[in-house]
Design a protein around this motif. Sequence first.
Motif, PDB file in Angstrom:
ATOM      1  N   GLY A 140     155.341 -66.369  18.331  1.00 33.79           N
ATOM      2  CA  GLY A 140     156.203 -66.428  17.170  1.00 33.79           C
ATOM      3  C   GLY A 140     156.130 -65.099  16.443  1.00 33.79           C
ATOM      4  O   GLY A 140     155.943 -64.046  17.068  1.00 33.79           O
ATOM      5  N   ALA A 141     156.281 -65.124  15.133  1.00 34.93           N
ATOM      6  CA  ALA A 141     156.227 -63.889  14.340  1.00 34.93           C
ATOM      7  C   ALA A 141     154.788 -63.375  14.286  1.00 34.93           C
ATOM      8  O   ALA A 141     153.897 -64.060  13.776  1.00 34.93           O
ATOM      9  CB  ALA A 141     156.757 -64.138  12.940  1.00 34.93           C
ATOM     10  N   ILE A 142     154.588 -62.178  14.814  1.00 36.76           N
ATOM     11  CA  ILE A 142     153.264 -61.550  14.852  1.00 36.76           C
ATOM     12  C   ILE A 142     153.341 -60.253  14.052  1.00 36.76           C
ATOM     13  O   ILE A 142     154.183 -59.390  14.350  1.00 36.76           O
ATOM     14  CB  ILE A 142     152.823 -61.254  16.294  1.00 36.76           C
ATOM     15  CG1 ILE A 142     152.884 -62.519  17.165  1.00 36.76           C
ATOM     16  CG2 ILE A 142     151.431 -60.622  16.306  1.00 36.76           C
ATOM     17  CD1 ILE A 142     151.932 -63.610  16.772  1.00 36.76           C
ATOM     18  N   TYR A 143     152.463 -60.101  13.087  1.00 35.30           N
ATOM     19  CA  TYR A 143     152.506 -58.880  12.281  1.00 35.30           C
ATOM     20  C   TYR A 143     151.665 -57.769  12.898  1.00 35.30           C
ATOM     21  O   TYR A 143     150.503 -57.958  13.233  1.00 35.30           O
ATOM     22  CB  TYR A 143     152.006 -59.113  10.856  1.00 35.30           C
ATOM     23  CG  TYR A 143     151.969 -57.804  10.086  1.00 35.30           C
ATOM     24  CD1 TYR A 143     153.150 -57.223   9.640  1.00 35.30           C
ATOM     25  CD2 TYR A 143     150.772 -57.136   9.883  1.00 35.30           C
ATOM     26  CE1 TYR A 143     153.140 -55.996   8.993  1.00 35.30           C
ATOM     27  CE2 TYR A 143     150.754 -55.920   9.226  1.00 35.30           C
ATOM     28  CZ  TYR A 143     151.935 -55.349   8.782  1.00 35.30           C
ATOM     29  OH  TYR A 143     151.926 -54.140   8.148  1.00 35.30           O
ATOM     30  N   HIS A 144     152.286 -56.634  13.068  1.00 34.55           N
ATOM     31  CA  HIS A 144     151.577 -55.386  13.303  1.00 34.55           C
ATOM     32  C   HIS A 144     152.454 -54.290  12.712  1.00 34.55           C
ATOM     33  O   HIS A 144     153.681 -54.448  12.620  1.00 34.55           O
ATOM     34  CB  HIS A 144     151.287 -55.148  14.787  1.00 34.55           C
ATOM     35  CG  HIS A 144     152.488 -55.156  15.673  1.00 34.55           C
ATOM     36  ND1 HIS A 144     153.150 -54.021  16.048  1.00 34.55           N
ATOM     37  CD2 HIS A 144     153.164 -56.179  16.257  1.00 34.55           C
ATOM     38  CE1 HIS A 144     154.175 -54.336  16.832  1.00 34.55           C
ATOM     39  NE2 HIS A 144     154.207 -55.637  16.969  1.00 34.55           N
TER      40      HIS A 144
END
Length: 251
Positions: free
Chosen positions: A181-185
């Motif tokens: 899903g939405a993965i922050y980096h």
Amino acid sequence: MELSLKGKKVLITGGSRGIGKAIAAAFKKEGAEVGVTARNQSELLQVKQELGVETYQKDLESDQQREQLIQEFIADFNTIDILVNNAGASHGDKIANTPLEVFGKAMKLNFICAVHLSQLASKQMFHNGRGVIINVASIYGKEAGGVPSYNASKAALISFTKSFSSEAIKDNVRVIGIAPGAIYHPNKEWKRRLERDPDFLKKYGDEKIPAGRLGRPEEIGNVAAFLASDKASWIVGTTISVDGGQSRLNY
């Protein structure tokens, strides 16, 4: 949990940053021997210094360079045990505003590259009598939500994962997928959104993800390492959502 990945030869595409880099770190932590490929030489140098991986600067949109990549990796490591097809990008806009060539570009990078690398790597795996191919797709390959050209390419990758798994498992090669899903980096897109709204990440997590936050790259890396291990030996052909409950589907 001991995953028994020590000494396994692992190639990760798009491995110089974000999810790919986290996958590389997870395999290195388990004692695997890892090579990563990407276009950006400075990023490759950085990940080599940080993780101690071998690096390959390649443009995977080139058929010839994909062939060179597999040849060079096998020459360096003598074999290939695990391939992680992680390279990808989002292209285009709404369907009516997206030229056909942009759909083609999305399909080539997000789908065709993975298909070709899987064909090339699986030859060595079939010879060895074992291997694992992990295709990093997206929850938007299962449902609408992202850019349509991206969705279509990831849907194709999920379908390919299932189709190829049915062939390859007969030679003890498992083909499986991960749908993040939405993965922050800190890439350009997330930075752009945060510049526009410093509270964007919190709002996104609160509104769209039942777990209340974005995922972390290492959470995908840990799943990839598990799926590549013999602990996951009965997982074949499926693409597992790793998304904090973000997906609206019940599978």
